[in-house]
Design a protein around this motif. Structure first.
Motif, PDB file in Angstrom:
ATOM      1  N   ARG A  77      46.001  46.117  41.122  1.00 35.14           N
ATOM      2  CA  ARG A  77      46.751  45.505  42.216  1.00 35.14           C
ATOM      3  C   ARG A  77      45.753  44.776  43.101  1.00 35.14           C
ATOM      4  N   THR A  94      49.851  45.139  49.749  1.00 39.03           N
ATOM      5  CA  THR A  94      49.695  44.691  48.371  1.00 39.03           C
ATOM      6  C   THR A  94      50.165  43.246  48.296  1.00 39.03           C
ATOM      7  N   HIS A 122      49.201  41.416  41.636  1.00 41.68           N
ATOM      8  CA  HIS A 122      48.765  42.311  40.566  1.00 41.68           C
ATOM      9  C   HIS A 122      48.093  41.503  39.470  1.00 41.68           C
TER      10      HIS A 122
END
Length: 106
Positions: A19, A36, A39
């Protein structure tokens, strides 16, 4: 607080999936993070790279330092996105390129 944009591993044993996260520099690699933003899966062919460019620019503009690996991934994603855009013709141009069906004159 020094903020970094870096990778954190989430894959299982011998199955690395990463990630792209924004985190404090002092936090461990797979530890606490702020957000986040994407990815990366190196096991697919070609590798899957998905990074939210808007959020990446947001954090970089506020002083976050991307790691060298993240810089390379962003460049690779931009390169692949431009290659896909060039390879696909415009829908209007494709429609104009098709010949008109012949209609018999009666």
């Amino acid at each position: 607080m020094s903020v970094r944009v870096r990778l954190t591993r989430v894959g299982s044993k011998k199955n690395p999936i990463w990630r792209v996260v924004v985190s404090d520099q002092r936090a461990p690699r797979d530890g606490r993070f702020i957000e986040t933003i994407g990815h990366y899966n190196p096991q697919t062919e070609p590798s899957t790279i998905m990074i939210d460019e808007e959020r990446f620019q947001h954090w970089v503009s506020r002083g976050a330092q991307p790691t060298n690996t993240v810089k390379q991934l962003v460049r690779a994603q931009a390169k692949s996105a431009s290659a896909v855009a060039v390879a696909e013709p415009e829908p209007e141009a494709a429609a104009a390129a098709e010949p008109e069906p012949d209609t018999p004159a009666e």
